[in-house]
Design a protein around this motif. Structure first.
Motif, mmCIF file in Angstrom:
data_model
loop_
_atom_site.group_PDB
_atom_site.id
_atom_site.type_symbol
_atom_site.label_atom_id
_atom_site.label_comp_id
_atom_site.label_asym_id
_atom_site.label_seq_id
_atom_site.Cartn_x
_atom_site.Cartn_y
_atom_site.Cartn_z
ATOM 1 N N ASN A 178 56.145 11.366 33.639
ATOM 2 C CA ASN A 178 56.537 10.341 32.706
ATOM 3 C C ASN A 178 55.708 8.868 33.330
ATOM 4 O OD1 ASN A 178 57.533 11.829 30.730
ATOM 5 N ND2 ASN A 178 59.504 11.725 31.667
ATOM 6 N N THR A 179 54.661 8.936 34.156
ATOM 7 C CA THR A 179 54.286 7.864 34.606
ATOM 8 C C THR A 179 53.025 7.663 34.455
ATOM 9 O OG1 THR A 179 53.973 8.610 36.813
ATOM 10 C CG2 THR A 179 55.788 7.618 36.433
ATOM 11 N N GLY A 189 57.817 1.092 30.413
ATOM 12 C CA GLY A 189 57.311 1.724 29.326
ATOM 13 C C GLY A 189 56.373 0.990 28.744
ATOM 14 N N ASP A 190 56.132 -0.564 29.037
ATOM 15 C CA ASP A 190 55.184 -1.077 28.639
ATOM 16 C C ASP A 190 53.643 -0.911 29.524
ATOM 17 O OD1 ASP A 190 53.178 -3.554 28.208
ATOM 18 O OD2 ASP A 190 54.813 -4.372 27.329
ATOM 19 N N ASP A 232 53.634 -2.840 33.154
ATOM 20 C CA ASP A 232 53.960 -1.835 34.408
ATOM 21 C C ASP A 232 52.544 -1.682 35.381
ATOM 22 O OD1 ASP A 232 56.359 -1.223 33.581
ATOM 23 O OD2 ASP A 232 55.884 0.582 32.367
#
Length: 203
Positions: free
Chosen positions: A80-81, A137-138, A142
């Motif tokens: 999830n990156t 999550g932005d 990020d």
């Protein structure tokens, strides 16, 4: 005929002298392309490189890592990156040992934007503290504030990572939109080329 040969010979000598002088002027001009700040950054990069290499050697000497682990290129994707981040056999150790060194050099001049160590493939295991903030999550936030453990294998990044000359100076556009200089120096561990110290700065 003899006069013609003598004239031609003199002409060749004069031409050779002009070529030599021209070459000297070009070399002098190329040296003058480096500003005083470029040269200061080069000295900083070499000093930083020596300290980072020293910590890496300590990790091996202290049996925390083997040489093979330090040169590990089995990049484990972090779920999830985006952009994708990776763990390796050694990145948690470099987080503990070299970040403080990188931060010390980053703080030396406000024109310096980052100081990092990357492996030969452009993998950046440990970034400066200011670029290692928690993921939100932005995407835009990020990208600007959590840049650690990413693969910087663009043309500039790979050139810096794989260069084995004393140093390499490049101008490039960062993925954040900034245009800056990138000066890198190679890191060798036990005689093997591990990667490079990269310092990004604005003149």
């Amino acid at each position: 005929m003899n006069v013609s040969r003598k004239f031609r010979r003199r002409f060749e000598i004069v031409l050779l002298i002009l070529l030599i002088l021209g070459s000297g002027l070009r070399n002098a001009a190329s040296q003058e392309q480096f500003t005083a700040f470029d040269l200061k950054i080069r000295e900083m990069a070499m000093s930083c490189r020596d300290k980072v290499a020293g910590e890496m050697n300590k990790l091996i000497a202290g049996n925390k890592l083997t040489l093979a682990q330090l040169f590990d290129t089995f990049y484990i994707p972090i779920p999830n990156t985006d952009p994708q981040k990776y763990h390796t056999a050694y990145d948690r150790y470099t987080d503990e040992t070299i970040r403080i060194i990188l931060d010390q050099y980053l703080a030396q001049d406000e024109r310096i934007k980052f100081v990092v160590a990357v492996d030969r493939n452009g993998y950046l295991p440990t970034h400066n503290t200011k670029y290692s903030k928690p993921l939100t999550g932005d995407g835009e936030y990020d990208t600007n504030n959590n840049r650690t453990k990413r693969m910087f294998n663009d043309r500039t990044g790979l050139a810096a990572a794989r260069n084995e000359k004393p140093f390499l100076l490049q101008r490039y556009s960062r993925d954040t939109g900034e245009v800056m200089m990138d000066l890198s120096v190679p890191i060798h561990i036990e005689g093997k080329h591990w990667g490079a110290i990269r310092i990004g700065y604005q003149q």
